[in-house]
Design a protein around this motif. Sequence first.
Motif, PDB file in Angstrom:
ATOM      1  N   ASP A 175      -0.835   6.232 -32.378  1.00  0.00           N
ATOM      2  CA  ASP A 175      -0.544   5.536 -31.103  1.00  0.00           C
ATOM      3  C   ASP A 175       0.998   5.337 -30.786  1.00  0.00           C
ATOM      4  N   VAL A 176       1.525   5.696 -29.739  1.00  0.00           N
ATOM      5  CA  VAL A 176       2.666   5.699 -29.213  1.00  0.00           C
ATOM      6  C   VAL A 176       3.187   4.657 -28.519  1.00  0.00           C
ATOM      7  N   ASP A 177       4.415   4.088 -28.889  1.00  0.00           N
ATOM      8  CA  ASP A 177       4.921   3.020 -27.861  1.00  0.00           C
ATOM      9  C   ASP A 177       5.315   3.017 -26.423  1.00  0.00           C
ATOM     10  N   ARG A 178       5.413   2.147 -25.752  1.00  0.00           N
ATOM     11  CA  ARG A 178       5.686   2.229 -24.263  1.00  0.00           C
ATOM     12  C   ARG A 178       6.731   3.050 -23.656  1.00  0.00           C
ATOM     13  N   PHE A 179       7.904   3.335 -24.807  1.00  0.00           N
ATOM     14  CA  PHE A 179       8.874   4.229 -24.433  1.00  0.00           C
ATOM     15  C   PHE A 179       8.925   5.669 -25.223  1.00  0.00           C
ATOM     16  N   SER A 180       7.751   5.796 -25.717  1.00  0.00           N
ATOM     17  CA  SER A 180       7.814   7.154 -26.688  1.00  0.00           C
ATOM     18  C   SER A 180       8.927   7.098 -27.405  1.00  0.00           C
ATOM     19  N   THR A 181       9.394   6.111 -28.251  1.00  0.00           N
ATOM     20  CA  THR A 181      10.335   6.122 -29.045  1.00  0.00           C
ATOM     21  C   THR A 181       9.846   6.024 -30.541  1.00  0.00           C
ATOM     22  N   ARG A 182       8.859   5.435 -30.807  1.00  0.00           N
ATOM     23  CA  ARG A 182       8.173   5.171 -32.161  1.00  0.00           C
ATOM     24  C   ARG A 182       6.630   5.645 -32.163  1.00  0.00           C
ATOM     25  N   LEU A 199     -10.933  12.816 -26.100  1.00  0.00           N
ATOM     26  CA  LEU A 199     -10.475  13.208 -24.835  1.00  0.00           C
ATOM     27  C   LEU A 199      -9.080  12.335 -24.254  1.00  0.00           C
ATOM     28  N   ALA A 200      -8.549  12.954 -23.574  1.00  0.00           N
ATOM     29  CA  ALA A 200      -7.365  11.806 -22.868  1.00  0.00           C
ATOM     30  C   ALA A 200      -7.129  12.649 -21.478  1.00  0.00           C
ATOM     31  N   ILE A 201      -7.142  11.699 -20.436  1.00  0.00           N
ATOM     32  CA  ILE A 201      -6.576  12.013 -18.952  1.00  0.00           C
ATOM     33  C   ILE A 201      -5.428  11.524 -18.732  1.00  0.00           C
ATOM     34  N   ASN A 202      -4.512  12.697 -18.235  1.00  0.00           N
ATOM     35  CA  ASN A 202      -3.169  12.216 -17.885  1.00  0.00           C
ATOM     36  C   ASN A 202      -3.127  10.979 -16.922  1.00  0.00           C
ATOM     37  N   PRO A 203      -2.325   9.936 -17.095  1.00  0.00           N
ATOM     38  CA  PRO A 203      -1.977   8.984 -16.222  1.00  0.00           C
ATOM     39  C   PRO A 203      -2.000   9.438 -14.774  1.00  0.00           C
ATOM     40  N   ASN A 204      -1.392  10.653 -14.386  1.00  0.00           N
ATOM     41  CA  ASN A 204      -1.019  11.147 -13.156  1.00  0.00           C
ATOM     42  C   ASN A 204      -2.414  11.597 -12.378  1.00  0.00           C
ATOM     43  N   GLY A 205      -3.587  11.895 -13.407  1.00  0.00           N
ATOM     44  CA  GLY A 205      -4.662  12.384 -12.828  1.00  0.00           C
ATOM     45  C   GLY A 205      -4.989  13.650 -12.472  1.00  0.00           C
ATOM     46  N   LEU A 206      -3.730  14.450 -12.850  1.00  0.00           N
ATOM     47  CA  LEU A 206      -3.648  15.686 -12.548  1.00  0.00           C
ATOM     48  C   LEU A 206      -4.397  16.777 -13.519  1.00  0.00           C
ATOM     49  N   SER A 207      -4.327  16.286 -15.034  1.00  0.00           N
ATOM     50  CA  SER A 207      -4.787  17.242 -15.948  1.00  0.00           C
ATOM     51  C   SER A 207      -5.537  16.058 -16.778  1.00  0.00           C
ATOM     52  N   TYR A 254      -2.104  10.757 -24.653  1.00  0.00           N
ATOM     53  CA  TYR A 254      -0.859  10.888 -23.829  1.00  0.00           C
ATOM     54  C   TYR A 254       0.020   9.771 -23.860  1.00  0.00           C
ATOM     55  N   ASN A 255       1.261   9.740 -23.628  1.00  0.00           N
ATOM     56  CA  ASN A 255       2.216   8.692 -23.775  1.00  0.00           C
ATOM     57  C   ASN A 255       1.871   7.972 -22.522  1.00  0.00           C
ATOM     58  N   TYR A 256       2.777   6.845 -22.331  1.00  0.00           N
ATOM     59  CA  TYR A 256       2.556   6.190 -21.077  1.00  0.00           C
ATOM     60  C   TYR A 256       3.125   6.823 -19.710  1.00  0.00           C
ATOM     61  N   ASP A 257       4.027   7.516 -19.839  1.00  0.00           N
ATOM     62  CA  ASP A 257       4.623   8.251 -18.721  1.00  0.00           C
ATOM     63  C   ASP A 257       3.796   9.467 -18.238  1.00  0.00           C
ATOM     64  N   GLY A 258       2.968  10.055 -19.456  1.00  0.00           N
ATOM     65  CA  GLY A 258       2.247  11.394 -19.042  1.00  0.00           C
ATOM     66  C   GLY A 258       3.022  12.676 -19.325  1.00  0.00           C
ATOM     67  N   ASP A 259       3.945  12.534 -19.859  1.00  0.00           N
ATOM     68  CA  ASP A 259       4.865  14.024 -20.096  1.00  0.00           C
ATOM     69  C   ASP A 259       4.573  14.481 -21.462  1.00  0.00           C
ATOM     70  N   LEU A 260       4.125  13.742 -22.395  1.00  0.00           N
ATOM     71  CA  LEU A 260       4.008  14.026 -23.686  1.00  0.00           C
ATOM     72  C   LEU A 260       2.438  13.823 -24.196  1.00  0.00           C
ATOM     73  N   LEU A 261       2.005  14.880 -24.978  1.00  0.00           N
ATOM     74  CA  LEU A 261       0.464  14.670 -25.366  1.00  0.00           C
ATOM     75  C   LEU A 261       0.723  14.774 -27.203  1.00  0.00           C
ATOM     76  N   PHE A 262       0.218  13.924 -27.401  1.00  0.00           N
ATOM     77  CA  PHE A 262       0.085  13.574 -29.078  1.00  0.00           C
ATOM     78  C   PHE A 262      -1.347  14.203 -29.692  1.00  0.00           C
ATOM     79  N   THR A 263      -1.385  14.912 -30.686  1.00  0.00           N
ATOM     80  CA  THR A 263      -2.905  15.143 -31.080  1.00  0.00           C
ATOM     81  C   THR A 263      -2.639  15.052 -32.444  1.00  0.00           C
ATOM     82  N   ALA A 264      -3.897  14.836 -33.264  1.00  0.00           N
ATOM     83  CA  ALA A 264      -4.119  14.770 -34.598  1.00  0.00           C
ATOM     84  C   ALA A 264      -5.330  15.256 -35.273  1.00  0.00           C
TER      85      ALA A 264
END
Length: 358
Positions: A59-66, A300-308, A18-28
């Motif tokens: 790895d994605v940066d703090r603001f999901s730009t790069r 595995l990855a858990i969303n920072p908001n703990g909901l998913s 997940y990115n820092y905000d938890g709204d995007l998921l990156f997979t490879a």
Amino acid sequence: MRPILLKGHERSITVVKYNYDGDLLFTASKDHVPSMWRAENGDRIGTFNGHKGTIWDLDVDRFSTRLLTASADASVNLWNCETGEILHTFKHHGPVRGVAWAEGANMFATINDPFVDHNAQISVYDAPMDATGPESYSDIPRLEIDLPKQSDGRVVKPTNIVWLNLNEALFVTFDNGAIRLYDPVTGEEMEEFFPHEKKINRVSFNREKTLFITSSADFTAKLFDVVDLHHLKTYKTDRPVNDAVISETKDHILLGGGQEAMSVTTTSGKVGKFETRFFHLVYEEEFGTVKGHFGPINALAINPNGLSYASGAEDGYVRLHFFDKSYLDMKDPVPEALEEGEEEDEKKQEGDEEERKQ
């Protein structure tokens, strides 16, 4: 629990993040094409096309730009998250196993396997945030740490790399069960210890980087304090652990693994034990499992908001699970406080036991 099946990869999943905000998921996966998904509904936003080998880490940066991707084609690609274009390609001497942004996202570190005459290496590259074009990036790393063979001739390969808080140290795990800390300025080895007997498959930190958990092929996951590297808890299973994550909102640990991928075809999904296992962080007790995959869980990855949470497996699927209200409202068991009389009885029993020992 409501899962969404993300069918975007053709081969085994290697990493979900997940990115820092938890709204995007990156997979490879091993199909060379990383993907970006919307975390709330599992819609695929886009893919990053350009690698010619398995993607081992991203790895994605703090603001999901790069976005950084580490590949078996001996390169690390730096991507623009919005457009999906390659900003720069950093060539390495061997397959790249791990990549991590430093705090501030002005530099990053990589680890690569040995290849032909070249030893395994840890490299640190500059990647300034205000870069205007390809000429802003240097192909020459600002730091290279050589990882030669051991005195007995054995080759030790790095498996994960993470920057510790304030970029004070590079945290590297190895396939012989070791963890080493390196100075990111001089490259000197600061510390080495052996938490596991076998390969450390993955390491995960909590958001504040005060705790980390290691997942190993020796059937255990271990929780440590980052400050003094003190071992806190051990979570034991009956299969290799490929990944483990710490919940941000509850005192829970999620473990994923299963039997070796090469022997999967000989067993059914039930026997292979391909479920996500839930442990209590403090009591080390397993209290639940989530099934669904048809192969060992690799990531595995858990969303920072703990909901998913998201899980990726050898079967090529990413499953996005949303927790039920019953789990979110669940209160963890707390040992009941003893009454005055009970406390005295317990002290008396302890005293009697000590006398018997003497």
